[in-house]
Design an enzyme around this catalytic site. Sequence first.
Site, PDB file in Angstrom:
ATOM      1  N   ASP A 189      19.220   5.081 -13.520  1.00  0.00           N
ATOM      2  CA  ASP A 189      18.010   5.067 -12.727  1.00  0.00           C
ATOM      3  C   ASP A 189      18.084   3.803 -11.863  1.00  0.00           C
ATOM      4  OD1 ASP A 189      15.279   5.539 -11.897  1.00  0.00           O
ATOM      5  OD2 ASP A 189      14.711   3.961 -13.311  1.00  0.00           O
ATOM      6  N   ASP A 191      15.000   1.973  -9.840  1.00  0.00           N
ATOM      7  CA  ASP A 191      13.871   1.046  -9.927  1.00  0.00           C
ATOM      8  C   ASP A 191      13.659   0.556 -11.353  1.00  0.00           C
ATOM      9  OD1 ASP A 191      13.266   1.265  -7.208  1.00  0.00           O
ATOM     10  OD2 ASP A 191      12.044   3.042  -7.528  1.00  0.00           O
TER      11      ASP A 191
END
Length: 409
Positions: A189, A191
């Site tokens: 991922d 963020d």
Amino acid sequence: MSATPVLITTTGPDKPGVSSVLFAALTRHGVEVLDVEQVVIRGQLVLGVLVGVESDPEALQEAVEQAMATVSMHVEVRIGSAIGTDPFAQGRQGSTHVLTLLGRPVTARAFTEVAGRLAAVNANIDTIRSIADYPVTGLEVYASVAQDTPEADAELRSMLAEVGSRGGLDVSIERAGLSRRAKRLVVFDVDSTLIQGEVIEMLAAYVGLESQVREITEAAMRGELNFTESLERRVALLEGLPESVLDEVADSIDLTPGARTTVRTLKRLGFRCGVVSGGFTRIIDRLVKDLGLDFAAANELEIVDGKLTGRVTGEIIDRAGKAVALRKFASGYGIPVAQCVAVGDGANDIDMLSAAGMGIAFNAKPALREVADAALSYPYLDAVLFMLGVTRAEVEAADAADGLPLVRP
């Protein structure tokens, strides 16, 4: 005539020649070497050798004691029944599980609790090795469960997850064997995982709406709000923002500590590395180039006349879309999802981590920690390497071979 087992344990300051002196003595008695194990801790050597001798084990003991005295090493010799028996050794083909313990520090109290939990399910600790001393302390523990059943496995995982959930110690557990060493693709991922902070909040700061966006983001990460709906609501707040702001935000992004080390090391090992993000391609493309990633999937912001319209175009990479993207990339490289690792921090990563052979929750919300195979609570992404069995010493040796400086505070 059956051979008599003799266990020889040598301890003392590590120095050249200890092993050669010991094995020279063993050679003169024509023994059969059954098992050998050695460890060095802060310059102190522990060397254990199990041999079988056809005759006169006492003469072997005397010879070994005299030989080790010449190199100023302490030696203990046990013969036959004095060795004792190991109920775990009967028919054992190796450890059944591998635990990774990470802490800053790993306290004696925390390790005692882990050891106690292992004993409670009749699991024996076979081997312990240090895998990291920076930025966290890491220990890899090989253990064997006497009755290796699915029920015992589930109980062991549950008990150790409870230990980790109380904080202070990150604990992961995997089945030992080839499958643990067969990982070939890692998906991150973006963020609050590969980078620090949330890009959409950085964008919202330019229009003074960072707090409103953050509230929506946090609700989605906790699983309280549908990700697609949350994305649409947050992007709508960006309407009218100049396109140039995307590049300004991309220039200001800070990688999570250890991110470069992690990707660089995984690439050396032949892993395919990439990102699957609910963020935006304009930002992600910069990361892909900077880190040399192999693939990426993210959302596309609609831009008209140099300004954001407050909408996204194309298929949205939401919770379900992340798992779909993982499977697509794995299939494209011919890699089974069982050999994939997914790393994320929020509820929208649940499906992706569940689909991967190993899911790692990185400083994650409770909803994600509950389904992850491992949870990291320290803000260093290179801890992912330790969960995969890579040691800090191996990382630093590879960096040194490539002429990279050692970076420690």
